[in-house]
Design a protein around this motif. Sequence first.
Motif: not given
Length: 231
Positions: A75-79, A138-140, A147-148, A211-213
Amino acid sequence: MGAGAKLIPKLLVQLAVLLPVIALFLFGGAGTWRWPSAWAYMTLFAALSIAVSLWLAVIDPALLAERMKSPVQPDQEVWDRYFLGGVMVVYFGWLALMAVDARRMAWSHVPLWAQVAGALLIVASYAGIAWVFRTNSFAAPVIKIQAERHQSVVSNGPYAFVRHPMYAFGIWQFVGGPLMLGSWWGLALTPLIIGALSFRTLGEERMLRTELAGYEDYARRVRWRYAPGIW
């Protein structure tokens, strides 16, 4: 056994793999094991990494688990997958360059006080990043929406001042590292590294805004990305 305690063996294995690779580029580039600054750098890196990770295992094992995942995720951004791959190549090349500069060829002559200042910058960087971890669960390490884990906008702590405090604190390591290792050439490349981080920051913001409300409103309230009044 708690969730955090279960992560510790995997954490130690990851460090046991990473540290020899760092040593390979540092001491391989230097052409000798007799380089006290590199031993001090690796010791500080290992000690701070272990300390912050063990602390995370206690206060936020879910974040530690997230940060220990693969740098390539579905689910990571491809770039961002290609960006992180390039970052690893540049990082290890940067280590080798500093080894050649500071030890093998002895082009640079950094005074002891500046090397000590570099070590203090690295410690301050880890302390700042720990503040980020304490504030933002959420500091991935990869760019994605969690989302999970029901990711939401974080606006307190360091995020009340800048939108990307982890990058801001992380930059200090790219200043402190060359100073501690005694490489002016390594320090000269720091602006290029900051430029690469800035590119990633802009890409991450594009995703967060769409994508983040709530992120668009947050970005209007907190104007600066890294440093108030600068950028």
